[in-house]
Design a protein around this motif. Structure first.
Motif, mmCIF file in Angstrom:
data_model
loop_
_atom_site.group_PDB
_atom_site.id
_atom_site.type_symbol
_atom_site.label_atom_id
_atom_site.label_comp_id
_atom_site.label_asym_id
_atom_site.label_seq_id
_atom_site.Cartn_x
_atom_site.Cartn_y
_atom_site.Cartn_z
ATOM 1 N N PRO A 159 0.935 80.233 62.577
ATOM 2 C CA PRO A 159 1.483 79.439 61.468
ATOM 3 C C PRO A 159 1.157 79.478 59.989
ATOM 4 O O PRO A 159 1.525 79.264 58.926
ATOM 5 N N ASP A 160 -0.298 80.115 59.981
ATOM 6 C CA ASP A 160 -0.804 80.133 58.720
ATOM 7 C C ASP A 160 -0.340 81.203 57.944
ATOM 8 O O ASP A 160 -0.474 82.433 58.078
ATOM 9 N N SER A 161 0.566 80.928 56.703
ATOM 10 C CA SER A 161 1.077 81.844 56.173
ATOM 11 C C SER A 161 0.365 81.991 54.618
ATOM 12 O O SER A 161 0.840 82.999 53.718
ATOM 13 N N ILE A 162 -0.575 81.631 54.359
ATOM 14 C CA ILE A 162 -1.478 81.789 53.105
ATOM 15 C C ILE A 162 -2.054 83.061 52.999
ATOM 16 O O ILE A 162 -2.643 83.806 53.884
ATOM 17 N N GLU A 163 -1.543 84.173 52.160
ATOM 18 C CA GLU A 163 -1.994 85.370 52.059
ATOM 19 C C GLU A 163 -1.596 86.227 53.094
ATOM 20 O O GLU A 163 -2.375 87.321 53.552
ATOM 21 N N LYS A 164 -0.645 85.691 54.058
ATOM 22 C CA LYS A 164 -0.223 86.364 55.109
ATOM 23 C C LYS A 164 0.436 87.710 54.915
ATOM 24 O O LYS A 164 1.361 87.617 53.728
ATOM 25 N N PRO A 165 0.165 88.999 55.233
ATOM 26 C CA PRO A 165 0.772 90.220 54.956
ATOM 27 C C PRO A 165 2.262 90.229 55.630
ATOM 28 O O PRO A 165 2.596 89.487 56.561
ATOM 29 N N SER A 166 2.895 91.061 54.675
ATOM 30 C CA SER A 166 4.441 91.121 55.246
ATOM 31 C C SER A 166 4.599 92.282 56.457
ATOM 32 O O SER A 166 3.522 93.257 56.360
ATOM 33 N N ASN A 167 5.687 92.582 56.822
ATOM 34 C CA ASN A 167 5.950 93.775 57.541
ATOM 35 C C ASN A 167 4.828 93.945 58.656
ATOM 36 O O ASN A 167 4.491 95.159 58.784
ATOM 37 N N LEU A 168 4.461 93.088 59.484
ATOM 38 C CA LEU A 168 3.427 93.625 60.576
ATOM 39 C C LEU A 168 4.192 94.083 61.672
ATOM 40 O O LEU A 168 4.531 93.483 62.688
ATOM 41 N N ASP B 219 2.126 102.159 51.256
ATOM 42 C CA ASP B 219 1.704 100.678 50.648
ATOM 43 C C ASP B 219 1.094 99.811 51.904
ATOM 44 O O ASP B 219 1.071 98.701 52.052
ATOM 45 N N PHE B 220 1.031 100.499 53.233
ATOM 46 C CA PHE B 220 0.917 99.958 54.269
ATOM 47 C C PHE B 220 -0.712 99.922 54.547
ATOM 48 O O PHE B 220 -1.444 100.995 54.285
ATOM 49 N N THR B 221 -1.441 98.949 54.917
ATOM 50 C CA THR B 221 -2.841 99.194 55.282
ATOM 51 C C THR B 221 -3.138 98.125 56.461
ATOM 52 O O THR B 221 -2.202 97.579 56.946
ATOM 53 N N TRP B 222 -4.401 98.002 56.595
ATOM 54 C CA TRP B 222 -4.749 97.219 58.076
ATOM 55 C C TRP B 222 -5.299 95.828 57.576
ATOM 56 O O TRP B 222 -6.231 95.773 56.689
ATOM 57 N N TYR B 223 -4.893 94.922 58.358
ATOM 58 C CA TYR B 223 -5.275 93.286 58.229
ATOM 59 C C TYR B 223 -5.617 92.715 59.311
ATOM 60 O O TYR B 223 -5.595 92.961 60.343
ATOM 61 N N LYS B 224 -6.764 92.011 59.023
ATOM 62 C CA LYS B 224 -7.473 91.262 60.171
ATOM 63 C C LYS B 224 -6.945 89.469 59.871
ATOM 64 O O LYS B 224 -6.889 89.020 58.850
ATOM 65 N N TYR B 225 -6.867 88.829 60.982
ATOM 66 C CA TYR B 225 -6.614 87.571 61.225
ATOM 67 C C TYR B 225 -7.752 86.914 61.674
ATOM 68 O O TYR B 225 -7.994 87.338 62.972
ATOM 69 N N ARG B 226 -8.349 85.711 61.494
ATOM 70 C CA ARG B 226 -9.057 84.614 61.949
ATOM 71 C C ARG B 226 -9.017 83.220 61.807
ATOM 72 O O ARG B 226 -8.633 83.014 60.649
ATOM 73 N N SER B 227 -8.655 82.485 62.570
ATOM 74 C CA SER B 227 -8.345 81.141 62.323
ATOM 75 C C SER B 227 -8.988 80.484 61.273
ATOM 76 O O SER B 227 -8.592 79.531 60.619
ATOM 77 N N VAL B 228 -10.404 80.555 61.365
ATOM 78 C CA VAL B 228 -11.335 80.028 60.660
ATOM 79 C C VAL B 228 -11.057 80.393 59.229
ATOM 80 O O VAL B 228 -11.249 79.623 58.128
ATOM 81 N N TYR B 229 -11.018 81.850 59.021
ATOM 82 C CA TYR B 229 -11.019 82.431 57.757
ATOM 83 C C TYR B 229 -9.636 83.005 57.057
ATOM 84 O O TYR B 229 -9.477 83.275 55.768
ATOM 85 N N GLY B 230 -8.457 82.832 57.726
ATOM 86 C CA GLY B 230 -7.135 83.246 57.427
ATOM 87 C C GLY B 230 -7.045 84.727 57.473
ATOM 88 O O GLY B 230 -7.715 85.629 58.199
ATOM 89 N N TRP B 231 -6.197 85.197 56.605
ATOM 90 C CA TRP B 231 -5.937 86.842 56.516
ATOM 91 C C TRP B 231 -6.784 87.533 55.626
ATOM 92 O O TRP B 231 -7.113 86.904 54.449
ATOM 93 N N VAL B 232 -6.928 88.698 55.972
ATOM 94 C CA VAL B 232 -8.127 89.469 55.036
ATOM 95 C C VAL B 232 -7.560 90.615 55.314
ATOM 96 O O VAL B 232 -7.291 91.397 55.892
ATOM 97 N N ASP B 233 -7.868 91.641 54.055
ATOM 98 C CA ASP B 233 -7.551 92.899 53.826
ATOM 99 C C ASP B 233 -8.462 93.790 54.435
ATOM 100 O O ASP B 233 -9.614 93.647 53.815
ATOM 101 N N TYR B 234 -8.327 94.512 55.198
ATOM 102 C CA TYR B 234 -9.435 95.249 56.000
ATOM 103 C C TYR B 234 -9.720 96.774 55.705
ATOM 104 O O TYR B 234 -10.204 97.611 56.274
ATOM 105 N N SER B 235 -8.684 96.978 54.507
ATOM 106 C CA SER B 235 -8.706 98.555 54.196
ATOM 107 C C SER B 235 -9.868 99.348 53.673
ATOM 108 O O SER B 235 -10.150 100.476 54.066
ATOM 109 N N GLN B 236 -10.984 98.470 53.292
ATOM 110 C CA GLN B 236 -11.960 99.005 53.018
ATOM 111 C C GLN B 236 -12.921 99.694 54.064
ATOM 112 O O GLN B 236 -13.596 100.433 53.975
#
Length: 734
Positions: A611-620, A651-668
């Motif tokens: 349900p966490d939509s903050i910073e949630k990436p599109s088109n997973l 424009d696609f890259t890799w994202y991680k999700y963790r309930s404590v920290y939310g959505w994170v761009d992992y492209s680095q």
């Protein structure tokens, strides 16, 4: 202060007052009672002034009062003091000195025109401050005057008829100043070496301080007097110059003592410090041990001496005295002896100043006869167990003669459920085997112990014992490895030993072992329910077989097997060594562990369940992949390659999700191949990509392919990188 010339004092003070010549004066009388005595008078001048010090000698005979006497009957009041005086600053610098002369004394204050035994100092321009006047009746050096003790101590015996009164040397000192005030202080006593030294006592000694009426004694275990001996903290010892220290004193121990003097002026500063080490106690005799053909171990007790006390043990060997050398041990193994010979031993101790006690006898002891048997056994303990209602299997032990001659021995035990056969034997060196039979079927469950004893006469090491530990278990454990499983490639399998049981003392360990099939790695071979990810297979599939072994608290074990059949999941889009996986969105991807670990858990996650939509990436488009990777050793870096069924858009890259920290761009921490249909991920145990941030041998990584949310505020190239905010501190550990 001794008030012995009261009538003269009054007369003198009245005369001095009437003269009006001096602004301040002080009058003192006292005596020098021994050749070694030096009196010291400490005083303060309140301001710069001239000072006169006049020492006047007075005669006293036997028990007569200390007043001027006409000793020779010639009309003169003869004195018996050859006065030596020295004036020092408080730091020991000599200002001036004067000594009495035998005739022609023209100094003021002479009371004996025939012998002139007086000393006089007239000083000008003294500065304000503290001074010390030292006075002695005999030959006195400047060093002795400052030290407060006449080391020469020569009697003055110029006149034979004076010898009977030479220890009665009374004197008066008159101090007078041109201005200012003279204030007297009590000088400290001089502590001297201890005497009457014993193991639990000694006598503290000191020289008297001029004018003192009583003394206080401190005794301590350290020179800073922080650790005071009980009973000796400022102990008032009255007006004496020696005192026995007898309470709470221990052998071979270093002590320190100091003295303070007291009178009507108050108290002096502390004397110098004397250290003393008490004598050691004589050791205690003890029994001999380790008696052999050519050696004897002499033993003794410390008898109250502290650790570190040194001892010397001696023995006469063939007319030559041999010793242990000084040692802090309370035993000595004396070697090089002759068999069948008696030897006598003595021992003594010494304290920290190398003062030795007398030697005491430890008695005499024979070495072993030149032929002697010796019991040898193996093993020295036995351990066994059995289920309830059964007899344990037999065990054995060996007995032999490790000495000389013939060993005849017997065997006994102390329980009814154990017997040894045979119950004895003989050996001149050969090994005899004895069987231990257990009759344990009637024992209740629990722990038992017994002792097997081997005895022989004429043997120094008899008896010998074998300890027996025994456990009766209600029943052994039952292993259950769970049902056989049929599963597709790319899925997570959980082995399950939770239905194993032990009815009495409980299961203490689980052990899984793969016994057939393609080698895989479990999340933990000793876990109750370890996991693994099934490997890629062809259309024929494979069968993996595992064995579970459990152990209970009594050491009993049981085993059970389980088989896992792995089938082809029908996905044919990727190379044969790539694990094909159906995602939560119905798409197919491939996963390959390139290096640095093994997949032990793999699950697909539908993003709609988050349900966490903050910073949630599109088109997973492939959902999320939740992986766990086991690495060895802990802290290892792991590389995972993700195979896509088609190239990822730019424009696609890799994202991680963790309930404590939310959505994170992992492209680095990923890289695309040129065709953008393969993604290489870098993961570090306890570091980047490991969501538990713990160096524990397991990497946890829920992540997926997507595009940035149109309202994303993640910085692209700031100092925190593309991981988004403070979450970089969790993904990358120092």
């Amino acid at each position: 202060m001794k008030n012995k010339f009261a009538f003269f004092l009054v007369f003198f003070l009245l005369a001095l007052l009437s003269s009006g010549a001096m602004a301040d004066y002080r009058f003192i009388n006292d005596s020098i009672d021994s050749p070694s005595q030096v009196d010291q008078w400490v005083f303060n001048l309140s301001e710069a002034t001239d000072l006169i010090i006049d020492v006047q000698a007075w005669e006293a005979c036997g028990s007569k009062p200390a007043i001027p006497q006409d000793f020779f009957g010639d009309g003169n009041h003869n004195n018996r003091l050859h006065a030596n005086i020295y004036l020092f600053t408080s730091t020991g610098t000599l200002i001036s000195d004067a000594t009495g002369i035998y005739s022609g004394d023209s100094a003021p204050g002479s009371h004996d025109t025939r012998s002139g035994q007086n000393a006089y100092l007239g000083l000008t321009g003294l500065t304000a401050g503290d001074y010390i006047l030292a006075i002695g009746a005999y030959e006195l050096s400047q060093t002795d005057a400052w030290a407060g003790f006449n080391t020469q101590g020569t009697d003055w015996t110029d006149y034979d008829e004076w010898e009977n009164i030479q220890l009665y040397n009374y004197y008066n000192i008159i101090f007078s100043t041109a201005s200012g005030i003279i204030t007297f202080f009590l000088p400290p006593p001089i502590a001297t070496d201890a005497s009457n030294l014993q193991s639990t006592s000694f006598s503290a000694n000191w020289n008297s301080a001029s004018g003192a009426t009583e003394y206080e004694l401190d005794v301590a275990l350290d020179s800073s007097f922080h650790n005071i001996v009980s009973g000796y903290n400022s102990l008032n010892v009255d007006n004496v110059t020696t005192y026995p220290v007898i309470n709470n004193i221990f052998p071979n121990t270093q002590y320190f003592y100091r003295i303070k003097a007291f009178n009507s002026y108050g108290e002096s500063s502390s004397s110098n410090t004397i250290n003393v080490i008490t004598l050691a106690n004589n050791p205690n005799a003890s029994t001999f041990s380790n008696i052999a053909l050519d050696s004897i171990k002499a033993n003794w007790g410390a008898n109250g001496n502290p650790s570190g006390t040194e001892y010397l043990c001696e023995v006469n060997i063939h007319g030559v005295t041999v010793d242990s050398g000084w040692t802090t041990s309370t035993s000595w193994l004396c070697t090089g002896l002759s068999c069948g010979t008696i030897y006598s031993f003595w021992v003594k101790a010494r304290n920290g100043e190398n003062i030795e006690t007398t030697s005491i006898s430890l008695g005499s002891q024979n070495t072993l006869n030149c032929e002697y048997p010796n019991i040898a056994i193996s093993p020295v303990s036995l351990s066994s167990s059995c289920p309830l209602g059964t007899n344990a299997p037999s065990q054995s032990f060996n007995v032999w003669n490790s000495g000389t001659g013939m060993l005849d021995y017997s065997i006994s035990d102390d329980v009814a459920w154990l017997t040894c056969s045979p119950a004895g034997g003989s050996s001149s060196g050969g090994i005899n085997t004895h069987i231990v039979n257990y009759s344990t079927s009637g024992l209740a469950s629990g722990n038992y112990s017994a002792t097997i004893t081997i005895s022989a006469s004429g043997v120094t090491n008899s008896p010998q014992a074998i300890a027996v530990d025994f456990y009766v278990a209600t029943m052994g454990p039952t292993a259950n490895a769970g049902p056989d499983q049929y599963i597709d490639e790319g899925e997570t399998v959980m082995l399950d030993a939770s239905n194993s049981n032990d009815p009495d003392d409980g299961i203490v360990s689980y052990q899984w072992e793969q016994i057939s099939g393609t080698t895989i790695m479990l999340s933990g071979a000793t876990l109750t329910a370890p996991t693994f990810v099934t490997p890629p297979v062809d259309s024929a599939g494979i069968v993996l077989e595992f064995q579970l072994t459990i152990t209970d608290a009594s050491g009993l074990t049981d085993s059970d097997n389980v088989s896992i059949t792995v089938n082809d999941n029908g996905i044919m889009d990727f190379p044969a060594d790539v694990l094909p996986v159906k995602t939560s969105t119905g798409q197919s991807i491939g996963i390959k562990q390139e290096s640095g670990g093994t997949l032990i858990s793999l699950n697909v996650v539908n993003p709609s369940t988050i349900p966490d939509s903050i910073e949630k990436p599109s088109n997973l488009i492939y959902g999320l992949i939740d992986m766990q990777i086991k690495v060895e050793p802990s802290g290892t870096t792991s590389l995972i390659v993700i195979y896509l069924p088609s190239p990822a858009p730019d424009d696609f890259t890799w994202y991680k999700y963790r309930s404590v920290y939310g959505w994170v761009d992992y492209s680095q921490f990923i890289s695309f191949n040129t065709a953008r249909d393969q993604i290489t991920m870098t993961l570090v145990d306890g570091g980047i990509g490991d969501d538990d941030a713990m160096v524990d041998g397991t990497i946890i990584d829920p992540s997926g392919l997507g595009t940035s949310h149109e309202t994303s505020s993640f910085p692209e190239n700031d100092e925190e990188g593309a991981l988004g905010g403070c979450f970089i501190g969790i993904l990358i550990k120092d």
